[in-house]
Design a protein around this motif. Structure first.
Motif, PDB file in Angstrom:
ATOM      1  N   PHE A   1       0.830  -1.205   0.000  1.00 35.84           N
ATOM      2  CA  PHE A   1       0.000   0.000   0.000  1.00 35.84           C
ATOM      3  C   PHE A   1       0.866   1.256   0.000  1.00 35.84           C
ATOM      4  O   PHE A   1       0.556   2.236  -0.697  1.00 35.84           O
ATOM      5  N   LEU A   2       1.943   1.242   0.775  1.00 34.92           N
ATOM      6  CA  LEU A   2       2.777   2.424   0.899  1.00 34.92           C
ATOM      7  C   LEU A   2       3.688   2.632  -0.310  1.00 34.92           C
ATOM      8  O   LEU A   2       3.989   3.776  -0.668  1.00 34.92           O
ATOM      9  N   LYS A   3       4.099   1.546  -0.966  1.00 36.71           N
ATOM     10  CA  LYS A   3       5.089   1.669  -2.042  1.00 36.71           C
ATOM     11  C   LYS A   3       4.488   1.508  -3.436  1.00 36.71           C
ATOM     12  O   LYS A   3       5.010   2.089  -4.401  1.00 36.71           O
ATOM     13  N   ARG A   4       3.433   0.717  -3.551  1.00 31.52           N
ATOM     14  CA  ARG A   4       2.825   0.473  -4.879  1.00 31.52           C
ATOM     15  C   ARG A   4       1.312   0.525  -4.744  1.00 31.52           C
ATOM     16  O   ARG A   4       0.637  -0.485  -4.756  1.00 31.52           O
ATOM     17  N   ARG A   5       0.805   1.718  -4.606  1.00 30.15           N
ATOM     18  CA  ARG A   5      -0.621   1.917  -4.316  1.00 30.15           C
ATOM     19  C   ARG A   5      -1.523   1.316  -5.398  1.00 30.15           C
ATOM     20  O   ARG A   5      -2.536   0.697  -5.097  1.00 30.15           O
ATOM     21  N   GLU A   6      -1.167   1.502  -6.661  1.00 27.53           N
ATOM     22  CA  GLU A   6      -2.020   1.000  -7.749  1.00 27.53           C
ATOM     23  C   GLU A   6      -2.110  -0.524  -7.717  1.00 27.53           C
ATOM     24  O   GLU A   6      -3.192  -1.102  -7.865  1.00 27.53           O
ATOM     25  N   ALA A   7      -0.964  -1.182  -7.515  1.00 33.22           N
ATOM     26  CA  ALA A   7      -0.976  -2.647  -7.432  1.00 33.22           C
ATOM     27  C   ALA A   7      -1.806  -3.106  -6.240  1.00 33.22           C
ATOM     28  O   ALA A   7      -2.533  -4.107  -6.308  1.00 33.22           O
ATOM     29  N   TRP A   8      -1.719  -2.367  -5.117  1.00 35.58           N
ATOM     30  CA  TRP A   8      -2.506  -2.710  -3.916  1.00 35.58           C
ATOM     31  C   TRP A   8      -3.999  -2.620  -4.209  1.00 35.58           C
ATOM     32  O   TRP A   8      -4.776  -3.504  -3.819  1.00 35.58           O
ATOM     33  N   GLU A   9      -4.404  -1.544  -4.911  1.00 37.41           N
ATOM     34  CA  GLU A   9      -5.827  -1.371  -5.208  1.00 37.41           C
ATOM     35  C   GLU A   9      -6.335  -2.473  -6.133  1.00 37.41           C
ATOM     36  O   GLU A   9      -7.461  -2.966  -5.966  1.00 37.41           O
ATOM     37  N   GLN A  10      -5.523  -2.852  -7.095  1.00 35.08           N
ATOM     38  CA  GLN A  10      -5.918  -3.958  -7.994  1.00 35.08           C
ATOM     39  C   GLN A  10      -6.071  -5.261  -7.212  1.00 35.08           C
ATOM     40  O   GLN A  10      -7.017  -6.031  -7.426  1.00 35.08           O
ATOM     41  N   GLN A  11      -5.140  -5.479  -6.309  1.00 32.98           N
ATOM     42  CA  GLN A  11      -5.201  -6.696  -5.489  1.00 32.98           C
ATOM     43  C   GLN A  11      -6.455  -6.711  -4.630  1.00 32.98           C
ATOM     44  O   GLN A  11      -7.158  -7.728  -4.555  1.00 32.98           O
ATOM     45  N   GLN A  12      -6.759  -5.590  -3.979  1.00 33.68           N
ATOM     46  CA  GLN A  12      -7.943  -5.517  -3.120  1.00 33.68           C
ATOM     47  C   GLN A  12      -9.229  -5.628  -3.922  1.00 33.68           C
ATOM     48  O   GLN A  12     -10.208  -6.227  -3.469  1.00 33.68           O
ATOM     49  N   SER A  13      -9.256  -5.061  -5.123  1.00 35.58           N
ATOM     50  CA  SER A  13     -10.444  -5.171  -5.977  1.00 35.58           C
ATOM     51  C   SER A  13     -10.685  -6.625  -6.371  1.00 35.58           C
ATOM     52  O   SER A  13     -11.832  -7.094  -6.417  1.00 35.58           O
ATOM     53  N   ALA A  14      -9.600  -7.335  -6.670  1.00 35.20           N
ATOM     54  CA  ALA A  14      -9.733  -8.752  -7.023  1.00 35.20           C
ATOM     55  C   ALA A  14     -10.262  -9.558  -5.849  1.00 35.20           C
ATOM     56  O   ALA A  14     -11.114 -10.446  -6.008  1.00 35.20           O
ATOM     57  N   VAL A  15      -9.775  -9.251  -4.643  1.00 37.85           N
ATOM     58  CA  VAL A  15     -10.255  -9.946  -3.448  1.00 37.85           C
ATOM     59  C   VAL A  15     -11.740  -9.674  -3.235  1.00 37.85           C
ATOM     60  O   VAL A  15     -12.524 -10.582  -2.935  1.00 37.85           O
ATOM     61  N   ALA A  16     -12.149  -8.408  -3.402  1.00 45.21           N
ATOM     62  CA  ALA A  16     -13.559  -8.047  -3.224  1.00 45.21           C
ATOM     63  C   ALA A  16     -14.440  -8.749  -4.243  1.00 45.21           C
ATOM     64  O   ALA A  16     -15.550  -9.194  -3.927  1.00 45.21           O
ATOM     65  N   LYS A  17     -13.940  -8.879  -5.453  1.00 43.39           N
ATOM     66  CA  LYS A  17     -14.716  -9.552  -6.495  1.00 43.39           C
ATOM     67  C   LYS A  17     -14.900 -11.025  -6.168  1.00 43.39           C
ATOM     68  O   LYS A  17     -16.003 -11.576  -6.300  1.00 43.39           O
ATOM     69  N   ARG A  18     -13.813 -11.680  -5.714  1.00 40.85           N
ATOM     70  CA  ARG A  18     -13.929 -13.100  -5.346  1.00 40.85           C
ATOM     71  C   ARG A  18     -14.914 -13.277  -4.193  1.00 40.85           C
ATOM     72  O   ARG A  18     -15.672 -14.244  -4.149  1.00 40.85           O
ATOM     73  N   ARG A  19     -14.899 -12.338  -3.261  1.00 41.45           N
ATOM     74  CA  ARG A  19     -15.808 -12.434  -2.120  1.00 41.45           C
ATOM     75  C   ARG A  19     -17.265 -12.294  -2.563  1.00 41.45           C
ATOM     76  O   ARG A  19     -18.143 -13.010  -2.088  1.00 41.45           O
ATOM     77  N   ARG A  20     -17.517 -11.380  -3.506  1.00 39.17           N
ATOM     78  CA  ARG A  20     -18.894 -11.217  -4.007  1.00 39.17           C
ATOM     79  C   ARG A  20     -19.370 -12.468  -4.721  1.00 39.17           C
ATOM     80  O   ARG A  20     -20.519 -12.897  -4.559  1.00 39.17           O
ATOM     81  N   VAL A  21     -18.480 -13.070  -5.497  1.00 39.96           N
ATOM     82  CA  VAL A  21     -18.856 -14.296  -6.220  1.00 39.96           C
ATOM     83  C   VAL A  21     -19.156 -15.421  -5.235  1.00 39.96           C
ATOM     84  O   VAL A  21     -20.148 -16.150  -5.381  1.00 39.96           O
ATOM     85  N   LEU A  22     -18.297 -15.545  -4.208  1.00 42.82           N
ATOM     86  CA  LEU A  22     -18.506 -16.586  -3.214  1.00 42.82           C
ATOM     87  C   LEU A  22     -19.812 -16.371  -2.463  1.00 42.82           C
ATOM     88  O   LEU A  22     -20.572 -17.321  -2.231  1.00 42.82           O
ATOM     89  N   ASN A  23     -20.104 -15.140  -2.094  1.00 47.02           N
ATOM     90  CA  ASN A  23     -21.352 -14.846  -1.394  1.00 47.02           C
ATOM     91  C   ASN A  23     -22.561 -15.172  -2.247  1.00 47.02           C
ATOM     92  O   ASN A  23     -23.575 -15.678  -1.754  1.00 47.02           O
TER      93      ASN A  23
END
Length: 607
Positions: free
Chosen positions: A580-602
């Motif tokens: 998050f501190l060094k590569r914000r864009e990569a962090w946001e992509q990672q978190q978006s992917a996690v959120a998407k997987r969670r929505r699919v699982l739900n």
């Protein structure tokens, strides 16, 4: 304090948190490395069988097994060297099994060694003890060896084919000479022999202080269900009827649990027989004969278990025949209040809850004053489970804690419930009897640190947050300051209140956000706490991307402090704070992917 019910404006009190129910040198120096680590066999100095029934274990033999166990623990977890060590050590154990089992230090070492034993050596050690089963089972040290041997069976039987394959080549000739049918058959014979021995003298073993533990362990193993460790340690035996004896009773309790899971019809029959028997013993001047046993330490424990496994219809009949009209008396009794709690735990139907609630509700404050808070918590839990009388019980709680009137006091209910203190006690107010209660002072409430959260207070709040309408409790939580909510989240008991906020289906996302918003500015302190870090992880798991950014931003300001903290560094890793501190864009992509997987699982889980 054992105070009775009082007038609404009587002096304040702190409710007791609930009483407790009354019952009653290892290792030596390291051995040398390599194969030389195997200690010298004690064959030359092992004791001859003693004439008496307690064979002597020489100090030399004890030293050998101590060094052997130490060497085994230091050996590699797998490999030929370890297998050879295990084989040699257990071979020596077999020749001195009885002496080891009946020696205090030897018993402890033997229990540990059994944890390393393959299937066949275990059978051989068991067979060596078989001829002295009664001595070992009723010996204060030997009983733990038999328990340990029994508890190895799930581990060994999980992969019997692998165990036999390992031993097959070495033992094929020996098996043929001995004419045995195989290790598993030998084990079956030993277990059945153990069961047969106990059946032949069942009452003796169940009534023996030590032998009863073997009965209970065998019931669990044969039932394929290992229960939680039994904490009770009875002292001495009594000459009494089987189900009312304080030692034998534990065996029956375990049997009820196993039968409930495996043979429910037989469990129902045993429950009926138990209740029928106790109901015919000793007349009671104030009602059913069963009431006497509800007040007895031994029989009440058994009845607690009966209540938990009874079928709903039988539970209704039991209430009508024995409990109805006596609930307030039972709630006030130092022992009988515990089976009453189990009755409340077992309620699943409104037809039973309604008469119970009607009988107990007028005495709710008195029950709290007597220190039997568990009864009140169990009643609230029953209202939650059945979905009835929820508004009424909440109103009764507000009245009992003196925050019902004026309505401005409602906002103070969470600190009062959590600490089990009445309003004037918590805020240290002095009110004259009969005086009009003062309005709630927000300034005083916000300036005061949250009191110590009790376990039962936490359970009470958790139940209330799962009510169909937890709005009043949520408003009170929302009125807490950041430091007060932080204290709640960092408390061993209070942290579970935050769990209930996060998991309750009755709490909307908007309500949840409103409460958790107060923790802004407290995330670092939360992350650096044993229990608070767990709460923060749970908040993070359910947070949207925007909320995660806010949390990560605040944590990032104290990144070095988090990394140095034993709990904070786990949170930093979970949040991926470095990324998050060094590569914000990569962090946001990672978190978006996690959120998407969670929505699919739900979505899958909802379907």
């Amino acid at each position: 304090m054992g105070l009775g019910p009082r007038s609404p404006r009587k002096a304040g009190r702190q409710f007791p948190a609930g009483g407790k129910r009354g019952r009653g040198a290892k290792g030596s120096g390291r051995p040398p490395s390599g194969r030389e680590r195997q200690p010298r066999s004690p064959a030359d100095w092992s004791s001859k069988p003693a004439i008496d029934e307690h064979p002597h274990l020489s100090s030399e033999a004890l030293g050998y097994f101590r060094r052997a166990l130490s060497a085994l623990k230091e050996a590699p977890e797998a490999g030929e060297e370890r297998e050879l060590m295990v084989h040699n050590i257990l071979k020596e154990v077999e020749s001195q099994a009885l002496a080891l089992a009946t020696n205090r230090t030897g018993s402890e070492m033997l229990q540990e060694l059994l944890g390393f034993s393959p299937l066949k050596p275990l059978c051989q050690i068991w067979a060596a003890l078989r001829s002295n089963f009664r001595l070992v089972a009723c010996h204060r040290c030997g009983v733990h060896v038999l328990q340990s041997a029994l508890l190895q069976l799930p581990r060994l039987l999980a992969s019997p084919a692998e165990e036999e394959r390992k031993e097959e080549e070495e033992e094929e000739e020996e098996e043929e000479k001995d004419g045995k049918n195989g290790t598993l058959e030998a084990l079956e014979e030993l277990v059945l022999g153990l069961g047969s021995e106990m059946c032949d003298d069942f009452l003796f073993y169940c009534g023996d202080t030590h032998g009863s533990f073997v009965v209970r362990t065998l019931l669990q193993v044969l039932g394929g269900t290992l229960l939680e460790s039994e904490r009770a340690r009875p002292h001495g035996s009594q000459s009494s009827v089987f189900i009312t004896d304080k030692i034998s009773s534990f065996c029956l309790q375990v049997a009820l649990q196993i039968l409930h899971r495996k043979l429910p019809q037989l469990c129902a029959h045993l429950c009926s027989a138990t209740i029928g028997y106790l109901s015919t013993r000793n007349s009671s001047a104030d009602g059913s004969p069963l009431l006497l046993f509800l007040r007895d330490q031994t029989s009440s424990r058994l009845l607690e278990q009966v209540l938990l496994v009874l079928e709903p219809q039988k539970l209704q009949s039991l209430f009508e025949d024995h409990f109805q009209g006596q609930l307030q008396t039972l709630a006030a009794h130092p022992i009988a209040n515990f089976p009453l709690q189990r009755l409340l735990d077992a309620i699943t139907a409104p037809e039973l809850l309604s008469p119970v609630f009607e009988e107990l509700s007028p005495a709710l404050e008195a029950i709290l004053a007597q220190g039997h808070t568990g009864v009140v918590v169990a009643l609230v839990g029953a209202c939650r489970k059945v979905g009835a009388h929820q508004a009424q019980v909440l109103q009764l709680l507000l009245e009992a804690f003196h925050c019902a009137k004026p309505s401005s006091r409602h906002v103070a209910c969470v600190p009062l419930f959590a600490t089990l203190m009445a309003y004037e006690v918590y805020y240290e107010l002095t009110e004259e009897e009969g005086a009009v209660p003062a309005e709630h002072q927000v300034e005083i409430a916000t300036s005061r640190a949250l009191g110590e959260v009790t376990v039962l207070g936490s359970l009470l709040l958790q139940h209330l947050l799962h009510f169909s309408n937890p709005a009043l409790v949520l408003r009170s939580l929302g009125a807490l300051t950041g430091p007060q909510l932080l204290t709640l989240a960092q408390s061993p008991a209070g942290s579970h209140v935050l769990d209930a906020i996060l998991t309750s289906a009755s709490v909307t996302c908007k309500q949840r956000r409103r409460v958790l918003q107060t923790l802004k500015g407290q995330y670092v302190a939360l992350a650096c706490s044993r229990h608070g870090s767990r709460v923060l992880d749970a908040i993070w798991s359910g947070a949207a991307l925007g909320a995660r950014k806010e949390i990560a931003t605040e944590l990032g300001e104290q990144n070095q402090e988090l990394i140095r903290d034993p709990f904070g560094h786990h949170v930093a890793r979970n949040v991926a704070l470095t990324t998050f501190l060094k590569r914000r864009e990569a962090w946001e992509q990672q978190q978006s992917a996690v959120a998407k997987r969670r929505r699919v699982l739900n979505a899958i889980l909802e379907d």
